[in-house]
Structure formats: structure tokens, C-alpha cells
Design a protein around this motif. Structure first.
Motif, PDB file in Angstrom:
ATOM      1  N   THR A 210       0.680  -1.127   0.246  1.00  0.00           N
ATOM      2  CA  THR A 210       0.167   0.395   0.053  1.00  0.00           C
ATOM      3  C   THR A 210       0.888   1.151   0.322  1.00  0.00           C
ATOM      4  O   THR A 210       0.958   1.962  -0.196  1.00  0.00           O
ATOM      5  CB  THR A 210      -0.768   0.039   1.216  1.00  0.00           C
ATOM      6  N   GLY A 211       1.789   1.094   0.798  1.00  0.00           N
ATOM      7  CA  GLY A 211       2.677   2.656   0.941  1.00  0.00           C
ATOM      8  C   GLY A 211       1.991   3.316   1.958  1.00  0.00           C
ATOM      9  O   GLY A 211       1.413   3.011   2.605  1.00  0.00           O
ATOM     10  N   ASN A 212       2.999   4.974   1.892  1.00  0.00           N
ATOM     11  CA  ASN A 212       2.398   5.806   3.104  1.00  0.00           C
ATOM     12  C   ASN A 212       1.479   6.576   1.925  1.00  0.00           C
ATOM     13  O   ASN A 212       0.845   7.273   3.039  1.00  0.00           O
ATOM     14  CB  ASN A 212       3.393   6.132   3.120  1.00  0.00           C
TER      15      ASN A 212
ATOM     16  N   LEU B  27       8.112  -3.300  -4.138  1.00  0.00           N
ATOM     17  CA  LEU B  27       8.247  -3.047  -3.141  1.00  0.00           C
ATOM     18  C   LEU B  27       7.227  -3.074  -1.816  1.00  0.00           C
ATOM     19  O   LEU B  27       6.220  -2.875  -2.163  1.00  0.00           O
ATOM     20  CB  LEU B  27       7.791  -1.632  -3.784  1.00  0.00           C
ATOM     21  N   THR B  28       8.084  -2.940  -0.775  1.00  0.00           N
ATOM     22  CA  THR B  28       7.448  -2.794   0.384  1.00  0.00           C
ATOM     23  C   THR B  28       8.086  -2.061   1.385  1.00  0.00           C
ATOM     24  O   THR B  28       9.570  -1.531   0.498  1.00  0.00           O
ATOM     25  CB  THR B  28       8.224  -4.269   1.203  1.00  0.00           C
ATOM     26  N   GLY B  29       7.097  -0.935   2.121  1.00  0.00           N
ATOM     27  CA  GLY B  29       7.049   0.467   2.547  1.00  0.00           C
ATOM     28  C   GLY B  29       8.154  -0.209   3.919  1.00  0.00           C
ATOM     29  O   GLY B  29       8.176   0.652   4.697  1.00  0.00           O
ATOM     30  N   CYS B  30       8.079  -1.047   4.610  1.00  0.00           N
ATOM     31  CA  CYS B  30       8.642  -1.335   6.142  1.00  0.00           C
ATOM     32  C   CYS B  30       8.299  -2.389   6.113  1.00  0.00           C
ATOM     33  O   CYS B  30       7.950  -3.708   5.913  1.00  0.00           O
ATOM     34  CB  CYS B  30       7.018  -0.895   7.245  1.00  0.00           C
ATOM     35  N   PRO B  31       8.641  -3.028   7.156  1.00  0.00           N
ATOM     36  CA  PRO B  31       9.796  -5.067   7.278  1.00  0.00           C
ATOM     37  C   PRO B  31       7.904  -6.079   7.693  1.00  0.00           C
ATOM     38  O   PRO B  31       8.860  -6.485   6.972  1.00  0.00           O
ATOM     39  CB  PRO B  31      10.893  -5.432   8.971  1.00  0.00           C
ATOM     40  N   HIS B  32       7.074  -5.368   7.859  1.00  0.00           N
ATOM     41  CA  HIS B  32       5.939  -6.279   8.174  1.00  0.00           C
ATOM     42  C   HIS B  32       5.955  -6.831   6.440  1.00  0.00           C
ATOM     43  O   HIS B  32       5.220  -7.645   5.987  1.00  0.00           O
ATOM     44  CB  HIS B  32       4.678  -5.371   8.131  1.00  0.00           C
ATOM     45  N   SER B  33       6.909  -6.118   5.784  1.00  0.00           N
ATOM     46  CA  SER B  33       7.110  -6.744   4.335  1.00  0.00           C
ATOM     47  C   SER B  33       5.769  -7.388   3.330  1.00  0.00           C
ATOM     48  O   SER B  33       5.284  -8.892   2.901  1.00  0.00           O
ATOM     49  CB  SER B  33       8.340  -7.985   4.242  1.00  0.00           C
TER      50      SER B  33
END
Ligand code: SF4
Length: 589
Positions: free
Chosen positions: A454-456, A491-497
């Protein structure tokens, strides 16, 4: 009779003093007639240890309440499945949830995603990835009438619709039921969307149709409340052995269809192997358990395994609550023993090496035109850049599926969709229809494999605008390089991946990085990841690259491979045969 309280602030009388002294002395002596047991089991008049001062604390799944994690306490205080009246009140008051209710609402697929968006995101389950045109139309209406006018196909082949106001959530949930879909259990500590190979049922290469098992499991879960409220989220996938990967080896339970040939100690035929405890965000693929199941056994075994997890998983520490950690603690054999206690048939052990190898998946087999198993029919993989569809595109897709297929669509974990059952003589018309609708059926070797979480713009955990950056990367690379092989960039926005950067040819993990003394959006760059026949975790080759420097770096990585590869060598083979230091040097020349 002695009066206890002195009148008008007068000092205690002698009688009053004596009464009170006696009363408190009695309390101090603790004169109740206790009966306890000695360590040898004999009865005594002494209190049993702990009887007086340590009343046993109430437990939840065997865990004292004071040890539960915050989320477990939320579940203990109020079952999130029972908050319908609360949802209605929030809708009437047009009010977002607070405190523990933010978590409880996720059991209904309702995510209050502030501060990224002060609105609800609704995650809709699409069991087995099959959605009908009428359902897609219903979702498009919801997005148009109450949401932000668009939807996203996710990496679990769900649909997410954003920007709902609280006042509309009851309408939204009611409409969802009316069109035969549900969002129940799509978030929080539940079994997430059950995925299946998106081409199952019409794939010339597959071993069996996995759809009936995926959907049967969904309906079993839906009708058993004890399969909700697990220690943590839980992913289950059915791989039919077909052309398009469903990355089953990244799931908590991955059922993989295999063929056992003649001459083995079990009857020849098609079975499922069982892989357990995949969690690529924690750098682990699901491992083969040694089990071989008849297809009809899968739903019962999955339900038993989920119950073993629910009863024994860690409810004190969220970081250790996934299935992986129970299996780390117990070992797989104990987990299988406990599973076997819950089912009425024995589990069958059979070595993976004695099953026939799986057909390789077709990379980017989710985009383009392919023949079906059924003579004269085809499926078309539609390009949906980073999974986003406008409501208008959803309507058009539904119309095209009706007009040229059978009204059925499949969603993929590659964030796009397929229109199956298209007769040969309708193919060209469908392709024209897609293009006229602003969609497409072909793409480049880079854009076909772009996956972004999703991203920020919609997720508070994200350091970066993953979807926006993915589109920019696609456009840039299309102009600069033309790889003769399909590349997957995640592309993943945080370590939750959520976009599983560890399994991309190139994985990008969002981070805030410093550029000329200023904090900007950037990425850590990983290479060499893959799933299925390419299974392997990507390795971090560059750390903290500002986004402005990223597209040229990716161009350099791909062109270096192109120039330096050995004959017939894939990108994965190339990156895996070099050390990180060698790769850094090669990509920095
Ligand atoms: Fe949000 Fe992180 Fe998942 Fe991306 S990976 S959607 S940032 S939780």
C-alpha cells in the motif's frame, strides 16, 4: 450494644476501643477453618499454599490475564465477532473507533488507517481468488458510492477499497453480504484470504482443480467461531501445480499438489504435500513436513492445525506469536502429533523426493494470453499496474468478463486479474475491449512483475510511497532497458513485508534515509530472491538509497547482468553465484 463511630468527632470510648482491637486482632489471626494438603497429600488444618493470599488468576488460553499481550486483552474483554451493535452505533454517530475497538473492527475487515488516511479501508476476502462479474460490479458501486472511487488487488488476492466514512460502514458490510462476499476475518488475528493457483480449473499444466478445497476451507472457517481470534494472523494457500505461482511456500500452511507415480508404497495419484510456517518477513520459507494428504483430507487437517496453533501459540508476545515460533519451540513432529489427536484418520508420511517434481511455474504467466485445458478456450491476464483499478475500470472488466467469458474473473497474488473461458474467436475482441477500457493484456518484462504494498498514502507503517515509486520505476526502466527475461521487482514500505521483498529478483524495502543532511524516502536494495522452483531469500546489496538515485541504480543492475551473464544464465543464477561484495563492485562500476 457498642456503637462503632464516636459522635461529633469525640474520641473513642473505652468500649469502642476494645471492640475495634478485638476485631482487628481476629482479622490478623486469620481464624477460618482451612483444610489444606501437605506435599505428601495428607489433609491438614493449615491453609494450602497460596490459598489465602494468592487466589488463582483467571486465564485465557491457559495464560494468566496479566501476562496477555495488549491485543489478547482486547479479545478477552470483548469478542470482536460480537460487536455488530457497536458498528451500527459508530455508523449512526459517524464516529471512528478508539482504543481496543480499532483492533476489534479489523475482525470485520474495517481498518481505520489514520494518519495515512482518516478513513476506513475495507479488505474483502476473495476465496480461491475467484470473483464473479456481479460481485466485481457490486464492489465498484461501493467504491464509487461510499469509497474513494478505486480499489486495490493485494498480494493475497484480496480486494481493498479505501476512504469509507464511519457513517457508511453498515451499508458497506450489508452490501458485501448481498453480493455474496465477506470481509470477516480479513484482518487482525485471523486466517487471511485463502489463496489458490489463479488458473486452477483451466490450467493445462496443473495436477488438479484446487478451487473446491480452498473454498470449502473458507466456508468451514466462516462457520466455526473458534477459528477466529488466533494468536496472530495465519495464511493458507493451495497450489494446484499450475502455470501461475501462488507463492504457497510463503504461507503458514502451503498445500502443494504433487503426483505420486507407480511403484511407490502409496497408491499412485495426485496428493497434496503440506508445508508449514512460511513467513518471509522473518526470512523463512514454509518447510515440507513429510506429510502426503489425499485432497479430501486437506480441509480437516488445516482446521486441526489451526486449532493446535490457537490453543498453543504465544499469546503474550506479538513478536513470537506466529506459527513459526510454536514450531521452533516444539519441533514439527510434536506439532503433527498434536494435529493428529484432532483428526479421525492417520497422517500419512511420505518423502518429498519420491513425488514427481512440480512443473515449473511460468514467470509472468499472469499477464498475456494463454490456452486453457479446455479445447478452444483461453485465459487473458490483464495488466493492472500495482493492483490499482478505478471503479470505472472495475465495471468495464466485469462487462468484458460477461461479454467474452463466462462472467468469472480470477485475482492473482501478483496484483492483477485474469479473464478465463474466452473462446478462440472472441480473443481479439476482448483484447481490443481491454485496450479501449484503458487496460492492457501485454506489458514489458519489468512492469509485468512490479508488486507494491500500500505504501504511505494508505498505511501508517510505510516509510515510502511504494505504489507511486513502483510506477515511476516501471516507466523509467521501460525507456532504459529491455531485459529479455521477466523481472520481478517487489516494493514494500516496512519490514512487515506485505509485498514480500525477500522473494523478488529485486526487493526494495522502504526506509527513511539521509541525503545531503535531509531525511528523504529511500530503499534498501535486495537481489536474488525467488519462490517455487527459484526459492531463495534475496540478499541486501545496498543500504539506504534515496529514491532519486534508485531508478538509475536499478538500470545499472539490470544492464550489468545483461553484459556480464554467462550463456543462458538467469538473473537469479547470476546474482546468486556472486558474493555481495562482488555484486556491489559490479553494480558500482
Ligand atoms: Fe503497510 Fe508495511 Fe504492509 Fe506496506 S509492508 S502495507 S507499509 S504494513
Amino acid at each position: 450494644m457498642t456503637t462503632l463511630l464516636p459522635a461529633n468527632d469525640a474520641p473513642f470510648t473505652v468500649d469502642q476501643k476494645q471492640y475495634l482491637e478485638g476485631f482487628f486482632a481476629g482479622l490478623a489471626q486469620n481464624t477460618r477453618p482451612f483444610v489444606g494438603r501437605t506435599e505428601g497429600g495428607l489433609l491438614t488444618h493449615e491453609p494450602a499454599p497460596g490459598l489465602v493470599n494468592e487466589a488463582e488468576e483467571e486465564k485465557w488460553f491457559g495464560v494468566p490475564l496479566s501476562d496477555l499481550s495488549k491485543e489478547e486483552k482486547f479479545k478477552y474483554d470483548e469478542n470482536p465477532l460480537d460487536i455488530w451493535d457497536k458498528l451500527v452505533r459508530h455508523a449512526e454517530d459517524d464516529k471512528f473507533p478508539e482504543g481496543g475497538d480499532v483492533f476489534r473492527f479489523k475482525f470485520h475487515g474495517l481498518f481505520h488507517v489514520a494518519p495515512a488516511q482518516d478513513a476506513f479501508m475495507l479488505r474483502i476476502r476473495v476465496p480461491g481468488s475467484l470473483i464473479k462479474s456481479s460481485q466485481l460490479r457490486g464492489l465498484a458501486e461501493m467504491a464509487r458510492d461510499w469509497g474513494g472511487g478505486y480499489s486495490d488487488i493485494t498480494t493475497r488476492a484480496n480486494v481493498q477499497i479505501r476512504e469509507f466514512r464511519p457513517k457508511d460502514i453498515v451499508n458497506v458490510l450489508m452490501k458485501l453480504q448481498e453480493i455474496g462476499l465477506t470481509s470477516r476475518g480479513s484482518g487482525a488475528d485471523n486466517i487471511r484470504n485463502i489463496t489458490a493457483t489463479p488458473t486452477t480449473g483451466f490450467d493445462p499444466q496443473e495436477l488438479l482443480d484446487a478451487m473446491p478445497y480452498a473454498r470449502a476451507l473458507q466456508f468451514y472457517i466462516q462457520n466455526h467461531r473458534d477459528l477466529y481470534g488466533l494468536p496472530r494472523k495465519f495464511n493458507i494457500s493451495f497450489d494446484s501445480g499450475g502455470s501461475v505461482s501462488v507463492v504457497s511456500d510463503t504461507n503458514d500452511i502451503g498445500f502443494q499438489a504433487v503426483r505420486v507415480g507407480d511403484g511407490q508404497c502409496v497408491k499412485s495419484g495426485v496428493y497434496f504435500r503440506v508445508l508449514l510456517a512460511g513467513i518471509t518477513g522473518h526470512a523463512q520459507f514454509a518447510n515440507d513436513t513429510g506429510l502426503l494428504l489425499k485432497p479430501d483430507e486437506t480441509v480437516a487437517v488445516a482446521a486441526a492445525m489451526v486449532r493446535v496453533f490457537s490453543e498453543n501459540g504465544d499469546r503474550t508476545n506479538r513478536k513470537k506469536a506466529r506459527l513459526k515460533y510454536l514450531i521452533d519451540r516444539w519441533g514439527v513432529e510434536k506439532f503433527l502429533d498434536e494435529t493428529e489427536k484432532k483428526i479421525a484418520f492417520p497422517l500419512r508420511r511420505f518423502p518429498a523426493a519420491q513425488c514427481e517434481p512440480r512443473h515449473p511455474v511460468i514467470r509472468h504467466g499472469h499477464v498475456g494470453t494463454f490456452k486453457q485445458r479446455q479445447r478452444g478456450l483461453n485465459y487473458v491476464g490483464v495488466v493492472v499496474p500495482v493492483g490499482r483499478l478505478t471503479a470505472s475500470q472495475m465495471f468495464k472488466l466485469a462487462d468484458l468478463a460477461d461479454k467474452y467469458g463466462t462472467g468469472e474473473l480470477r485475482l492473482t497474488v501478483w496484483q492483477n486479474c485474469l479473464i478465463p473461458h474466452v473462446p478462440d474467436d472472441q480473443l481479439e475482441a476482448l483484447k481490443r475491449g481491454l485496450v479501449q477500457s484503458g487496460l492492457h493484456h501485454t506489458t514489458t518484462s519489468v512492469s509485468g512483475g512490479l508488486v507494491a504494498c500500500t505504501g504511505n498514502t494508505g498505511c501508517k507503517f510505510s516509510s515510502t510511497n511504494t505504489k507511486g515509486h513502483a510506477v515511476q520505476i516501471g516507466k523509467y526502466l521501460e525507456k532504459k532497458v529491455a531485459p529479455d527475461f521477466p523481472v520481478n521487482i517487489h516494493l514494500t514500505g516496512c519490514p512487515h513485508s506485505c509485498a514480500q521483498h525477500y522473494i523478488g529478483d529485486i526487493g526494495l524495502l522502504g526506509a527513511k534515509v539521509t541525503q545531503a543532511g535531509v531525511q528523504v524516502e529511500g530503499y534498501h536494495v535486495f537481489v536474488g530472491g525467488g519462490s517455487d522452483q527459484d526459492q531463495g531469500l534475496a540478499r541486501e546489496v545496498f543500504h539506504g538509497i534515496p529514491f532519486s538515485d534508485l531508478p538509475p541504480l536499478l538500470e545499472k543492475i539490470l544492464s550489468t547482468y545483461d553484459v556480464r551473464r554467462s550463456r543462458g544464465e538467469t538473473f537469479l543464477q547470476f546474482t546468486r553465484r556472486h558474493s555481495l561484495k562482488e555484486l556491489q563492485e559490479l553494480f558500482s562500476e
